[in-house]
Scaffold this active site. Sequence first.
Site, PDB file in Angstrom:
ATOM      1  N   GLU A 242       6.303   6.312   9.583  1.00 55.99           N
ATOM      2  CA  GLU A 242       6.541   7.101   8.354  1.00 55.99           C
ATOM      3  C   GLU A 242       7.163   8.455   8.647  1.00 55.99           C
ATOM      4  O   GLU A 242       7.833   9.036   7.794  1.00 55.99           O
ATOM      5  CB  GLU A 242       5.230   7.268   7.583  1.00 55.99           C
ATOM      6  CG  GLU A 242       4.771   5.944   7.044  1.00 55.99           C
ATOM      7  CD  GLU A 242       3.989   6.034   5.756  1.00 55.99           C
ATOM      8  OE1 GLU A 242       3.710   7.142   5.290  1.00 55.99           O
ATOM      9  OE2 GLU A 242       3.671   4.949   5.219  1.00 55.99           O
TER      10      GLU A 242
ATOM     11  N   SER B  79       0.825  -1.208   0.000  1.00 55.45           N
ATOM     12  CA  SER B  79       0.000   0.000   0.000  1.00 55.45           C
ATOM     13  C   SER B  79       0.865   1.266   0.000  1.00 55.45           C
ATOM     14  O   SER B  79       0.366   2.344  -0.277  1.00 55.45           O
ATOM     15  CB  SER B  79      -0.902   0.000   1.237  1.00 55.45           C
ATOM     16  OG  SER B  79      -0.115  -0.082   2.407  1.00 55.45           O
TER      17      SER B  79
ATOM     18  N   HIS C 148       5.056  -1.742   8.808  1.00 54.48           N
ATOM     19  CA  HIS C 148       5.714  -0.595   9.432  1.00 54.48           C
ATOM     20  C   HIS C 148       6.278  -0.887  10.826  1.00 54.48           C
ATOM     21  O   HIS C 148       7.142  -0.172  11.311  1.00 54.48           O
ATOM     22  CB  HIS C 148       4.734   0.570   9.583  1.00 54.48           C
ATOM     23  CG  HIS C 148       4.368   1.232   8.307  1.00 54.48           C
ATOM     24  ND1 HIS C 148       3.729   0.565   7.289  1.00 54.48           N
ATOM     25  CD2 HIS C 148       4.542   2.512   7.880  1.00 54.48           C
ATOM     26  CE1 HIS C 148       3.523   1.411   6.285  1.00 54.48           C
ATOM     27  NE2 HIS C 148       4.007   2.597   6.629  1.00 54.48           N
TER      28      HIS C 148
ATOM     29  N   THR D 276      -2.175  -6.087   5.259  1.00 56.66           N
ATOM     30  CA  THR D 276      -3.587  -5.796   5.015  1.00 56.66           C
ATOM     31  C   THR D 276      -4.062  -6.493   3.746  1.00 56.66           C
ATOM     32  O   THR D 276      -5.128  -7.113   3.733  1.00 56.66           O
ATOM     33  CB  THR D 276      -3.802  -4.264   4.920  1.00 56.66           C
ATOM     34  OG1 THR D 276      -3.341  -3.670   6.134  1.00 56.66           O
ATOM     35  CG2 THR D 276      -5.251  -3.927   4.711  1.00 56.66           C
TER      36      THR D 276
ATOM     37  N   CYS E  61       2.333  -6.731   2.129  1.00 63.50           N
ATOM     38  CA  CYS E  61       1.430  -5.883   2.897  1.00 63.50           C
ATOM     39  C   CYS E  61       0.503  -6.811   3.673  1.00 63.50           C
ATOM     40  O   CYS E  61      -0.167  -7.667   3.077  1.00 63.50           O
ATOM     41  CB  CYS E  61       0.627  -5.003   1.935  1.00 63.50           C
ATOM     42  SG  CYS E  61      -0.671  -4.036   2.712  1.00 63.50           S
TER      43      CYS E  61
ATOM     44  N   CYS F  27       2.240  -5.902  10.688  1.00 66.06           N
ATOM     45  CA  CYS F  27       2.132  -4.764   9.758  1.00 66.06           C
ATOM     46  C   CYS F  27       3.546  -4.407   9.325  1.00 66.06           C
ATOM     47  O   CYS F  27       4.479  -4.437  10.141  1.00 66.06           O
ATOM     48  CB  CYS F  27       1.465  -3.579  10.455  1.00 66.06           C
ATOM     49  SG  CYS F  27       1.440  -2.086   9.456  1.00 66.06           S
TER      50      CYS F  27
HETATM   51  N1  DGL Z   1       1.477  -1.950   4.532  1.00 69.15           N
HETATM   52  C1  DGL Z   1       0.323  -1.932   5.371  1.00 69.15           C
HETATM   53  C2  DGL Z   1       0.190  -3.262   6.117  1.00 69.15           C
HETATM   54  O1  DGL Z   1       1.125  -4.016   6.290  1.00 69.15           O
HETATM   55  C3  DGL Z   1       0.348  -0.825   6.403  1.00 69.15           C
HETATM   56  C4  DGL Z   1      -0.227   0.488   5.998  1.00 69.15           C
HETATM   57  C5  DGL Z   1      -1.660   0.473   5.540  1.00 69.15           C
HETATM   58  O2  DGL Z   1      -2.592   0.512   6.364  1.00 69.15           O
HETATM   59  O3  DGL Z   1      -1.811   0.464   4.347  1.00 69.15           O
HETATM   60  O4  DGL Z   1      -0.886  -3.561   6.543  1.00 69.15           O
END
Ligand code: DGL
Length: 265
Positions: A152, A11, A186, A75, A73, A184
Amino acid sequence: MNSQPIGIFDSGVGGLTVAKGILEALPKESIVYIGDTARVPYGTRGIEIITQFATELVQFLLKHNVKILVAACNTISATCLDKLQENSPVPVIGVIKPAVLEASKTTRNKKVGVIGTRAIVNSKIYEKEIAKLDSEIEVLSQVCPLFVPIAEEGMGNNGIAKLAASQYLDVFNEINIDTLILGCTHYPLLREVIQEVVGIDVTLVDSAHPTARDLKAFLEENNLLNAVGDVTKQFFVTDAPERVREVADVFLGCHVVPALEKVTL
Ligand code: DGL
């Protein structure tokens, strides 16, 4: 043997933590990365929209002749990996199963914590996948939405990160977990403060290394490793390449993003 690149999509910039793991495990592979910085975050959105956006990222990478796709990702992996796999002519690997397998091997007291975005926690994907491996493992999931903007902004190790971490993670002390999945992309950037709050006895499992290891095993088993010397690394985003350039080094570690291009999907 196959010299086509590995496609990695996310994302936004978070998937660079997974790209870093892949570059370390597979230095002879070419990669094409795309981060949908125009539409991040995905974690607050519904499944249909996430599926639509992820499908567009996949189509973009397929045009770059990739041999395999990595949904870097959590998500996307939690909400629509099966749909992407059904429709893709090349294999698609997610980041959840590798982390779940790692956590199930790590836990001794069978109490595992998971932290993630709202979409990830609402999907209950970690509970489902862990139960498939070991139904005795107790799972407690916690949403940590502020961790994404904190990472970020490059604040993963300061007072704000510590405050947010203790607010979100104190709950884990009540059930005495011994393993915590950073669900996640991040969250590895807040690793130190997370470790401080949950305690040094808790093992932190992130997706990057288990995913890179599984990807390597898959390429080896299917004779898809790159045997040619030439390696290319391409990075694309859908918005704000200047800002991505500023934060990319933090997410990618020692690797610099040589060329970063803005594209429209
Ligand atoms: N890359 C997304 C994840 O691992 C995190 C940021 C988002 O909510 O898009 O879920």
